[in-house]
Motif scaffolding. Structure first.
Motif, short mmCIF file in Angstrom:
data_model
loop_
_atom_site.label_atom_id
_atom_site.label_comp_id
_atom_site.label_asym_id
_atom_site.label_seq_id
_atom_site.Cartn_x
_atom_site.Cartn_y
_atom_site.Cartn_z
N ALA A 165 0.83 -1.21 0.00
CA ALA A 165 0.00 0.00 0.00
C ALA A 165 0.86 1.25 0.00
CB ALA A 165 -0.93 0.00 1.22
N GLU A 166 2.07 1.17 0.54
CA GLU A 166 2.99 2.30 0.54
C GLU A 166 3.92 2.28 -0.68
OE1 GLU A 166 5.13 3.19 4.04
OE2 GLU A 166 3.31 3.67 5.18
N ASP A 167 3.59 1.42 -1.63
CA ASP A 167 4.38 1.31 -2.87
C ASP A 167 5.79 0.82 -2.59
OD1 ASP A 167 4.23 1.40 -5.64
OD2 ASP A 167 5.20 3.36 -5.75
N ASP A 168 5.95 -0.01 -1.56
CA ASP A 168 7.22 -0.65 -1.24
C ASP A 168 7.18 -2.06 -1.81
OD1 ASP A 168 9.33 -2.10 -0.08
OD2 ASP A 168 9.32 -0.85 1.73
N TRP A 169 8.03 -2.32 -2.82
CA TRP A 169 7.99 -3.60 -3.54
C TRP A 169 9.23 -4.44 -3.24
CZ3 TRP A 169 3.47 -4.92 -5.55
CH2 TRP A 169 2.53 -3.88 -5.69
N THR A 170 9.77 -4.28 -2.02
CA THR A 170 10.85 -5.16 -1.58
C THR A 170 10.39 -6.62 -1.73
OG1 THR A 170 11.53 -3.52 0.05
CG2 THR A 170 12.34 -5.77 0.35
N PRO A 171 11.19 -7.48 -2.36
CA PRO A 171 10.77 -8.88 -2.53
C PRO A 171 10.45 -9.55 -1.20
CG PRO A 171 12.66 -8.41 -3.92
CD PRO A 171 12.47 -7.20 -3.04
N VAL A 172 9.34 -10.29 -1.18
CA VAL A 172 8.88 -10.99 0.02
C VAL A 172 8.73 -12.47 -0.30
CG1 VAL A 172 6.96 -11.31 1.62
CG2 VAL A 172 7.69 -8.99 0.99
N LEU A 191 -1.43 -10.36 -2.66
CA LEU A 191 -0.99 -9.14 -1.99
C LEU A 191 0.38 -8.67 -2.44
CD1 LEU A 191 -2.23 -9.73 1.66
CD2 LEU A 191 -3.04 -8.01 0.06
N GLY A 192 1.03 -9.46 -3.30
CA GLY A 192 2.33 -9.04 -3.81
C GLY A 192 3.50 -9.85 -3.31
N GLY A 193 3.24 -11.02 -2.69
CA GLY A 193 4.34 -11.90 -2.31
C GLY A 193 5.01 -12.46 -3.55
N ASP A 194 6.33 -12.64 -3.48
CA ASP A 194 7.08 -13.13 -4.63
C ASP A 194 7.24 -14.64 -4.63
OD1 ASP A 194 8.24 -10.63 -6.15
OD2 ASP A 194 8.35 -10.17 -4.03
N ASP A 195 7.16 -15.26 -3.46
CA ASP A 195 7.25 -16.72 -3.39
C ASP A 195 6.67 -17.16 -2.05
OD1 ASP A 195 7.81 -19.32 -4.15
OD2 ASP A 195 9.85 -18.87 -4.79
N TYR A 196 6.57 -18.50 -1.87
CA TYR A 196 5.84 -19.04 -0.74
C TYR A 196 6.42 -20.41 -0.39
CZ TYR A 196 1.54 -19.86 2.02
OH TYR A 196 0.63 -20.07 3.01
N THR A 204 2.92 -0.43 -12.09
CA THR A 204 3.78 -0.94 -11.02
C THR A 204 3.56 -2.43 -10.84
OG1 THR A 204 3.72 1.19 -9.86
CG2 THR A 204 4.42 -0.74 -8.60
N LEU A 205 4.64 -3.21 -10.98
CA LEU A 205 4.56 -4.66 -10.85
C LEU A 205 5.54 -5.16 -9.81
CD1 LEU A 205 4.51 -5.75 -14.63
CD2 LEU A 205 2.55 -5.25 -13.15
N THR A 206 5.23 -6.32 -9.21
CA THR A 206 6.21 -7.00 -8.37
C THR A 206 7.29 -7.60 -9.27
OG1 THR A 206 5.13 -9.15 -8.46
CG2 THR A 206 4.37 -7.62 -6.75
N ALA A 207 8.37 -8.06 -8.64
CA ALA A 207 9.45 -8.70 -9.41
C ALA A 207 8.93 -9.89 -10.20
CB ALA A 207 10.57 -9.13 -8.47
N THR A 208 8.09 -10.70 -9.56
CA THR A 208 7.58 -11.89 -10.24
C THR A 208 6.63 -11.51 -11.36
OG1 THR A 208 7.79 -13.16 -8.19
CG2 THR A 208 6.38 -14.08 -9.90
N GLU A 209 5.76 -10.54 -11.12
CA GLU A 209 4.83 -10.11 -12.17
C GLU A 209 5.59 -9.57 -13.37
OE1 GLU A 209 1.27 -8.83 -9.03
OE2 GLU A 209 2.57 -7.31 -9.94
N PHE A 210 6.64 -8.78 -13.11
CA PHE A 210 7.41 -8.23 -14.22
C PHE A 210 8.03 -9.34 -15.06
CE2 PHE A 210 11.24 -6.85 -16.33
CZ PHE A 210 10.88 -5.64 -16.90
#
Length: 242
Positions: A79-86, A104-109, A161-167
């Motif tokens: 929500a704060e436009d922080d896309w640090t990989p999670v 929610l923008g998680g990159d992996d699980y 704006t995309l996450t690393a995985t989305e990009f």
């Protein structure tokens, strides 16, 4: 004395958010051996402070935290436009929880118990996608343009704006316009591995891409096969960009 290898070089600071001391200790050990600087915190409030002050290159985030849980913490970051990989970790093999985390923008699980070596491998894959040198120039497909150097996307001139995985998922599809890829092919190429949950993980990220690109995104579903990217509709209004 042994020669220094690339893996010996500092790899960046990783924040581990984990309230089980034994698991946190193992994660710290393996990440440190892999060359990362590591800080461990045990709750969402401390994690938020550490993210703001230390600016980690990635976050290994337990879902079931006391107080502010991992899902809520990730939601606040995005929500704060922080896309640090999670990379999320959880004790429950809950498909709904997995899907919410990715949406929610998680990159992996990862589901506990997991191999700490697998955690290191997945972290490297995510960071390589974010920080690795670009091997190709700009990708243009109609009104869609991707810049791998800046990891930026514009559609009809508007930034998306995309996450690393989305990009990386969008870039992989865009490099072969019109070609249909199976879910397993996409996860192997983009995530660097494939597992039994490949289908749902890919589906969630495709849904997120469609939502961000808006109507006429060009992402086509081949039922029972997979996905392809065609030239986006040049006249459709862009979707949300955040």
């Amino acid at each position: 004395m042994n020669a220094r290898t690339d893996q010996d070089a500092p790899a960046g600071f990783v924040l581990v958010v984990e309230d089980e001391p034994a698991i946190a200790a193992v994660e710290r050990l393996y990440l440190t051996k892999a060359g990362y600087g590591v800080e461990v915190v045990s709750d969402g409030v401390a994690a938020w402070d550490a993210i703001r002050t230390r600016r980690p290159v990635a976050i290994v985030l337990d879902v079931g935290l006391p107080g502010v849980d991992g899902i809520e913490l990730c939601r606040r970051l995005r929500a704060e436009d922080d896309w640090t990989p999670v990379i999320f970790v959880t004790a429950r093999d809950d498909e709904l929880e997995r899907l919410v985390a990715l949406e929610l923008g998680g990159d992996d699980y990862l589901t506990k118990p997991f191999s700490p070596r697998e955690l290191v491998t997945r972290l490297r894959v995510v960071l390589r996608r974010v920080n690795g040198p670009a091997t190709r120039g700009a990708i243009r497909l109609g009104s869609l343009e991707l810049d791998p150097d800046r990891r930026s996307v514009t559609l009809r001139g508007a930034p998306v704006t995309l996450t690393a995985t989305e990009f990386d998922l969008l870039a992989y599809l865009a490099r072969s316009p019109g070609r249909v890829f199976s879910r397993q092919q996409l996860q192997s190429a983009v995530w660097g591995y494939a597992d039994h949950a490949a289908g749902r993980s890919v589906d969630v990220h495709i849904a997120q891409l469609r939502a961000k690109l808006g109507h006429g995104s060009g992402i086509r579903t081949m039922r029972g096969v997979g996905y392809a990217l065609d030239e986006p509709d040049a006249v459709a209004a862009p979707g949300p960009v955040g």
